[in-house]
Design a protein around this motif. Structure first.
Motif, PDB file in Angstrom:
ATOM      1  N   LYS A  69       0.924  -1.186  -0.027  1.00  9.80           N
ATOM      2  CA  LYS A  69       0.076   0.081   0.071  1.00  9.80           C
ATOM      3  C   LYS A  69       0.781   1.230   0.079  1.00  9.80           C
ATOM      4  O   LYS A  69       2.002   1.080   0.444  1.00  9.80           O
ATOM      5  CB  LYS A  69      -0.796  -0.040   1.202  1.00  9.80           C
ATOM      6  CG  LYS A  69      -1.742  -1.080   1.388  1.00  9.80           C
ATOM      7  CD  LYS A  69      -2.545  -1.237   2.541  1.00  9.80           C
ATOM      8  CE  LYS A  69      -3.268  -2.395   2.887  1.00  9.80           C
ATOM      9  NZ  LYS A  69      -4.024  -2.333   4.387  1.00  9.80           N
ATOM     10  N   PRO A  70       0.183   2.436  -0.524  1.00 10.83           N
ATOM     11  CA  PRO A  70       1.074   3.718  -0.413  1.00 10.83           C
ATOM     12  C   PRO A  70       1.447   3.967   0.975  1.00 10.83           C
ATOM     13  O   PRO A  70       3.056   4.408   1.000  1.00 10.83           O
ATOM     14  CB  PRO A  70       0.301   4.680  -1.063  1.00 10.83           C
ATOM     15  CG  PRO A  70      -0.730   3.872  -2.075  1.00 10.83           C
ATOM     16  CD  PRO A  70      -0.760   2.713  -1.230  1.00 10.83           C
ATOM     17  N   GLU A  71       0.913   3.595   1.922  1.00 13.82           N
ATOM     18  CA  GLU A  71       1.581   3.953   3.131  1.00 13.82           C
ATOM     19  C   GLU A  71       2.398   2.887   3.689  1.00 13.82           C
ATOM     20  O   GLU A  71       3.144   3.124   4.769  1.00 13.82           O
ATOM     21  CB  GLU A  71       0.184   3.690   4.229  1.00 13.82           C
ATOM     22  CG  GLU A  71      -0.647   2.476   4.248  1.00 13.82           C
ATOM     23  CD  GLU A  71      -2.006   2.675   3.360  1.00 13.82           C
ATOM     24  OE1 GLU A  71      -1.775   3.597   2.117  1.00 13.82           O
ATOM     25  OE2 GLU A  71      -2.981   2.213   3.750  1.00 13.82           O
ATOM     26  N   ASP A  72       2.812   1.969   3.056  1.00 12.12           N
ATOM     27  CA  ASP A  72       4.178   1.164   3.429  1.00 12.12           C
ATOM     28  C   ASP A  72       5.284   1.945   2.824  1.00 12.12           C
ATOM     29  O   ASP A  72       6.409   1.311   3.194  1.00 12.12           O
ATOM     30  CB  ASP A  72       3.857  -0.225   2.631  1.00 12.12           C
ATOM     31  CG  ASP A  72       2.872  -1.045   3.332  1.00 12.12           C
ATOM     32  OD1 ASP A  72       2.026  -1.538   2.413  1.00 12.12           O
ATOM     33  OD2 ASP A  72       2.498  -0.969   4.463  1.00 12.12           O
ATOM     34  N   THR A  73       5.103   3.075   2.065  1.00 18.27           N
ATOM     35  CA  THR A  73       6.217   3.718   1.808  1.00 18.27           C
ATOM     36  C   THR A  73       7.167   4.187   2.848  1.00 18.27           C
ATOM     37  O   THR A  73       6.775   4.870   3.791  1.00 18.27           O
ATOM     38  CB  THR A  73       6.013   4.897   1.010  1.00 18.27           C
ATOM     39  OG1 THR A  73       5.349   4.250  -0.145  1.00 18.27           O
ATOM     40  CG2 THR A  73       7.157   5.958   0.308  1.00 18.27           C
ATOM     41  N   ALA A  74       8.566   3.943   2.886  1.00 20.43           N
ATOM     42  CA  ALA A  74       9.344   4.304   3.897  1.00 20.43           C
ATOM     43  C   ALA A  74      10.767   3.864   3.710  1.00 20.43           C
ATOM     44  O   ALA A  74      10.987   2.950   2.611  1.00 20.43           O
ATOM     45  CB  ALA A  74       8.838   3.333   5.239  1.00 20.43           C
ATOM     46  N   VAL A  75      11.565   4.156   4.436  1.00 21.43           N
ATOM     47  CA  VAL A  75      12.992   3.368   4.574  1.00 21.43           C
ATOM     48  C   VAL A  75      13.029   2.376   5.427  1.00 21.43           C
ATOM     49  O   VAL A  75      12.619   2.521   6.748  1.00 21.43           O
ATOM     50  CB  VAL A  75      14.048   4.473   4.834  1.00 21.43           C
ATOM     51  CG1 VAL A  75      15.401   3.503   4.992  1.00 21.43           C
ATOM     52  CG2 VAL A  75      14.288   5.656   4.101  1.00 21.43           C
ATOM     53  N   TYR A  76      13.234   1.079   5.047  1.00 21.54           N
ATOM     54  CA  TYR A  76      13.202  -0.217   5.599  1.00 21.54           C
ATOM     55  C   TYR A  76      14.593  -0.504   6.358  1.00 21.54           C
ATOM     56  O   TYR A  76      15.609  -0.395   5.472  1.00 21.54           O
ATOM     57  CB  TYR A  76      12.632  -1.213   4.868  1.00 21.54           C
ATOM     58  CG  TYR A  76      11.248  -1.130   4.852  1.00 21.54           C
ATOM     59  CD1 TYR A  76      10.673  -0.301   4.036  1.00 21.54           C
ATOM     60  CD2 TYR A  76      10.319  -2.015   5.207  1.00 21.54           C
ATOM     61  CE1 TYR A  76       9.355  -0.032   3.890  1.00 21.54           C
ATOM     62  CE2 TYR A  76       9.106  -2.012   5.262  1.00 21.54           C
ATOM     63  CZ  TYR A  76       8.452  -0.813   4.392  1.00 21.54           C
ATOM     64  OH  TYR A  76       7.171  -0.815   4.360  1.00 21.54           O
ATOM     65  N   TYR A  77      14.903  -0.873   7.473  1.00 21.37           N
ATOM     66  CA  TYR A  77      16.177  -0.969   8.145  1.00 21.37           C
ATOM     67  C   TYR A  77      16.106  -2.386   8.757  1.00 21.37           C
ATOM     68  O   TYR A  77      15.157  -2.746   9.714  1.00 21.37           O
ATOM     69  CB  TYR A  77      16.414  -0.112   9.366  1.00 21.37           C
ATOM     70  CG  TYR A  77      16.348   1.252   8.795  1.00 21.37           C
ATOM     71  CD1 TYR A  77      15.369   2.335   8.823  1.00 21.37           C
ATOM     72  CD2 TYR A  77      17.823   2.090   8.748  1.00 21.37           C
ATOM     73  CE1 TYR A  77      15.476   3.521   8.444  1.00 21.37           C
ATOM     74  CE2 TYR A  77      18.027   3.250   8.106  1.00 21.37           C
ATOM     75  CZ  TYR A  77      16.662   4.079   7.992  1.00 21.37           C
ATOM     76  OH  TYR A  77      16.878   5.385   7.964  1.00 21.37           O
TER      77      TYR A  77
ATOM     78  N   TYR B 105      21.921  -3.723  16.365  1.00 19.97           N
ATOM     79  CA  TYR B 105      22.650  -3.104  15.207  1.00 19.97           C
ATOM     80  C   TYR B 105      21.447  -2.931  14.153  1.00 19.97           C
ATOM     81  O   TYR B 105      20.860  -3.439  14.001  1.00 19.97           O
ATOM     82  CB  TYR B 105      23.819  -4.283  14.700  1.00 19.97           C
ATOM     83  CG  TYR B 105      24.920  -4.859  15.733  1.00 19.97           C
ATOM     84  CD1 TYR B 105      24.476  -5.827  16.729  1.00 19.97           C
ATOM     85  CD2 TYR B 105      26.000  -3.957  15.872  1.00 19.97           C
ATOM     86  CE1 TYR B 105      25.560  -6.111  17.449  1.00 19.97           C
ATOM     87  CE2 TYR B 105      26.839  -4.346  16.899  1.00 19.97           C
ATOM     88  CZ  TYR B 105      26.730  -5.476  17.707  1.00 19.97           C
ATOM     89  OH  TYR B 105      27.757  -5.591  18.564  1.00 19.97           O
ATOM     90  N   TRP B 106      22.008  -1.959  13.190  1.00 21.66           N
ATOM     91  CA  TRP B 106      21.172  -1.632  12.241  1.00 21.66           C
ATOM     92  C   TRP B 106      21.768  -1.591  10.774  1.00 21.66           C
ATOM     93  O   TRP B 106      23.056  -1.630  10.700  1.00 21.66           O
ATOM     94  CB  TRP B 106      20.894  -0.067  12.565  1.00 21.66           C
ATOM     95  CG  TRP B 106      19.943   0.085  13.683  1.00 21.66           C
ATOM     96  CD1 TRP B 106      20.421   0.381  14.877  1.00 21.66           C
ATOM     97  CD2 TRP B 106      18.612   0.001  13.688  1.00 21.66           C
ATOM     98  NE1 TRP B 106      19.655   0.614  15.752  1.00 21.66           N
ATOM     99  CE2 TRP B 106      18.276   0.311  15.072  1.00 21.66           C
ATOM    100  CE3 TRP B 106      17.568  -0.503  12.852  1.00 21.66           C
ATOM    101  CZ2 TRP B 106      17.176   0.224  15.410  1.00 21.66           C
ATOM    102  CZ3 TRP B 106      16.271  -0.603  13.319  1.00 21.66           C
ATOM    103  CH2 TRP B 106      16.025  -0.159  14.761  1.00 21.66           C
ATOM    104  N   GLY B 107      21.172  -1.977   9.834  1.00 19.76           N
ATOM    105  CA  GLY B 107      21.489  -1.774   8.445  1.00 19.76           C
ATOM    106  C   GLY B 107      21.566  -0.310   8.058  1.00 19.76           C
ATOM    107  O   GLY B 107      21.032   0.587   8.733  1.00 19.76           O
ATOM    108  N   GLN B 108      22.070  -0.115   6.701  1.00 20.39           N
ATOM    109  CA  GLN B 108      22.121   1.166   6.322  1.00 20.39           C
ATOM    110  C   GLN B 108      20.693   1.802   5.891  1.00 20.39           C
ATOM    111  O   GLN B 108      20.613   2.908   5.581  1.00 20.39           O
ATOM    112  CB  GLN B 108      22.966   1.304   5.068  1.00 20.39           C
ATOM    113  CG  GLN B 108      22.397   0.860   3.920  1.00 20.39           C
ATOM    114  CD  GLN B 108      22.651  -0.722   3.684  1.00 20.39           C
ATOM    115  OE1 GLN B 108      22.873  -1.394   4.661  1.00 20.39           O
ATOM    116  NE2 GLN B 108      22.348  -1.241   2.283  1.00 20.39           N
ATOM    117  N   GLY B 109      19.776   0.887   5.548  1.00 17.26           N
ATOM    118  CA  GLY B 109      18.403   1.106   5.035  1.00 17.26           C
ATOM    119  C   GLY B 109      18.353   1.162   3.606  1.00 17.26           C
ATOM    120  O   GLY B 109      19.220   1.267   2.843  1.00 17.26           O
ATOM    121  N   THR B 110      16.949   0.752   3.427  1.00 16.94           N
ATOM    122  CA  THR B 110      16.757   0.565   1.891  1.00 16.94           C
ATOM    123  C   THR B 110      15.323   1.124   1.551  1.00 16.94           C
ATOM    124  O   THR B 110      14.432   0.834   2.349  1.00 16.94           O
ATOM    125  CB  THR B 110      16.895  -0.913   1.364  1.00 16.94           C
ATOM    126  OG1 THR B 110      16.634  -1.007  -0.114  1.00 16.94           O
ATOM    127  CG2 THR B 110      15.782  -1.804   2.020  1.00 16.94           C
TER     128      THR B 110
END
Length: 116
Positions: free
Chosen positions: A86-94, A105-110
């Motif tokens: 859905k459009p509301e899923d738009t985000a940077v995912y980590y 720990y975190w990834g750089q994000g996608t």
């Protein structure tokens, strides 16, 4: 030290699917859980899904039934299959990793962008 390398993400139309992958390397032998968070513009980072080492999972209510988290303990990887986007899923995912020593720990994000 632990490094998290993410892949996947991109642009998709509403109703489509994407798959995110994350691989942990380095001193990642004491993993308690791996998971995915996301952060949309102007919002705080939120949990999407988590996979515990014993196989248990938990999901945000907003993605329950649409997203599936999976992983391979031997490879220290975690994937997130995202369907019916859905459009509301738009985000940077980590990608996120938590150890038994309570280290995070975190990834750089996608970036995931869902167009309407």
């Amino acid at each position: 030290q632990v490094q998290l390398v993410e892949s996947g993400g991109g642009l998709v139309q509403a109703g489509g699917s994407l798959r995110l992958s994350c691989a942990a390397s380095g001193r990642s032998s004491n993993i308690y859980s791996m998971g995915w968070y996301r952060q949309a513009p102007g919002k705080s980072r939120e949990l999407v899904a988590r996979l515990y080492r014993n196989g248990n999972t938990n999901y945000a209510d907003s993605v329950q039934g649409r997203f599936t988290i999976s992983g391979e303990n031997a490879k220290n990887t975690v994937d997130l299959q995202m369907n019916s986007l859905k459009p509301e899923d738009t985000a940077v995912y980590y990608c996120n990793l938590q150890s038994y020593q309570a280290l995070t720990y975190w990834g750089q994000g996608t970036q995931v962008t869902v167009s309407s």
